[in-house]
Every structure is written in C-alpha cells, then in structure tokens.
Motif scaffolding. Structure first.
Motif, PDB file in Angstrom:
ATOM      1  N   TRP A  70       0.641  -0.996  -0.135  1.00  0.00           N
ATOM      2  CA  TRP A  70       0.141  -0.245   0.090  1.00  0.00           C
ATOM      3  C   TRP A  70       1.003   0.981  -0.174  1.00  0.00           C
ATOM      4  CZ3 TRP A  70      -0.856   4.529   2.852  1.00  0.00           C
ATOM      5  CH2 TRP A  70      -2.113   4.880   2.791  1.00  0.00           C
ATOM      6  N   HIS A  74       1.015   4.494  -3.130  1.00  0.00           N
ATOM      7  CA  HIS A  74       0.206   5.670  -2.868  1.00  0.00           C
ATOM      8  C   HIS A  74       1.661   6.468  -2.172  1.00  0.00           C
ATOM      9  CE1 HIS A  74      -2.872   3.058  -2.170  1.00  0.00           C
ATOM     10  NE2 HIS A  74      -3.290   4.711  -2.778  1.00  0.00           N
ATOM     11  N   GLU A 104      -8.324  11.456  -1.971  1.00  0.00           N
ATOM     12  CA  GLU A 104      -8.081  10.925  -2.412  1.00  0.00           C
ATOM     13  C   GLU A 104      -7.060   9.922  -1.642  1.00  0.00           C
ATOM     14  OE1 GLU A 104      -6.075  11.128  -6.387  1.00  0.00           O
ATOM     15  OE2 GLU A 104      -7.255  13.003  -6.912  1.00  0.00           O
ATOM     16  N   ALA A 108      -8.392   6.316   0.648  1.00  0.00           N
ATOM     17  CA  ALA A 108      -7.147   5.159   0.205  1.00  0.00           C
ATOM     18  C   ALA A 108      -6.692   4.720   1.782  1.00  0.00           C
ATOM     19  CB  ALA A 108      -5.789   5.687  -0.473  1.00  0.00           C
ATOM     20  N   ASN A 111     -10.630   2.927   2.957  1.00  0.00           N
ATOM     21  CA  ASN A 111     -10.272   1.773   2.394  1.00  0.00           C
ATOM     22  C   ASN A 111      -9.306   0.917   3.181  1.00  0.00           C
ATOM     23  OD1 ASN A 111     -12.244   2.852   0.510  1.00  0.00           O
ATOM     24  ND2 ASN A 111     -10.815   3.180  -1.058  1.00  0.00           N
TER      25      ASN A 111
END
Length: 155
Positions: A70, A74, A104, A108, A111
């Motif tokens: 992740w 990102h 965003e 993220a 999520n």
C-alpha cells in the motif's frame, strides 16, 4: 502468618493444578492431571493459545506485506508511515506529503482500514489507520507507542 519469602497459594488452586514434570529423564514432558476433565479443558485452552501465537506470526507477516505494498502504491502522496500500537491494537499512521487535506489519500487510507478489517486471513490482527499532515517529530511521536514502531519511508 507465612514466613518471609514464602508464597501463599490457596488449596483450591493447588488441587486444580496440572503438574508438569520438566525434569523427567526422557525428552517428553510428563503430565499428571488431578482431574481428567479439567485437564482436557486446560489442554484445549493451551492448544488454542499456541495456535493463536502461530497464526499471529503469519498474519503479522501478511500485514507487513500489505502495508508495504500500500505504501509503495501511494508513495507520491505519502511522506512516511508508521505501524505502532494504540488502544490494544495496531495503528497505521500515515503522514501526508502536503498539509492540505488530500481526499484521495483519505479515501485510500479508509479503504485500507476496511480491507484489513474484513480480510479473513487477518482475523487475529486488529488495526486502525489514520492520516496526519506533515508535522514535527515531537507531534508525530504523540501518536506512536515507543514500545513498537515500524517506519515505512520512500527512497
């Protein structure tokens, strides 16, 4: 009154104890249960604890891999991130590159939080994720538990 240096143990506790002979001549531990039914319950509890420890190790490795993936995905909007302890669970503290709110990035992180919480392969591990703006190390440290901190940083 018991002499100094002795420990008082209730008779009930001693009667319910399961004896393990660690010094038996063979390589096996000898178990001497006082009550077969109580021994069965304690044995099952010990097995569950050992399985939990084994599952926890594998699940931690999976969690570290997921968080690393992740973070790489990102990295353009994340300065650094920390995995630490907070309120009897893990906390993934993400530090944004910019002080402005990044919807965003917030989405993220939300999520990721939901994905980890609903992952059947991570049923032992509990974690929350939050986003912080770039702030001083002193301010960040107030979110981190010094007993356990893993840092995720870009190159």
């Amino acid at each position: 009154m018991a002499p100094e240096g002795t420990v008082n143990v209730s008779t009930t506790a001693v009667e319910n104890a399961v004896e393990l002979d660690w010094f038996a001549a063979s390589e096996f531990v000898e178990v001497n249960p006082r009550d077969q039914q109580r021994f069965q319950i304690q044995k099952d509890r010990a097995i569950k604890i050992l399985q939990l420890a084994n599952d926890s190790e594998a699940q931690l490795a999976l969690l570290f891999n997921k968080l690393g993936a992740w973070f790489r995905e990102h990295s353009a909007s994340v300065k650094e991130a920390y995995l630490t302890l907070r309120d009897a669970r893990f906390a993934f503290v993400v530090i944004s590159v910019t002080p402005e709110c990044n919807d965003e990035l917030e989405d993220a992180v939300s999520n990721l939080d939901i994905q980890i919480a609903n992952d059947a392969d991570l049923d032992v591990v509990r974690m929350n994720a939050i986003v912080l703006p770039p702030v001083s190390p002193e301010a960040i440290s107030s979110f981190l538990d010094k007993r356990f901190i893993l840092t995720f940083r870009g190159r």
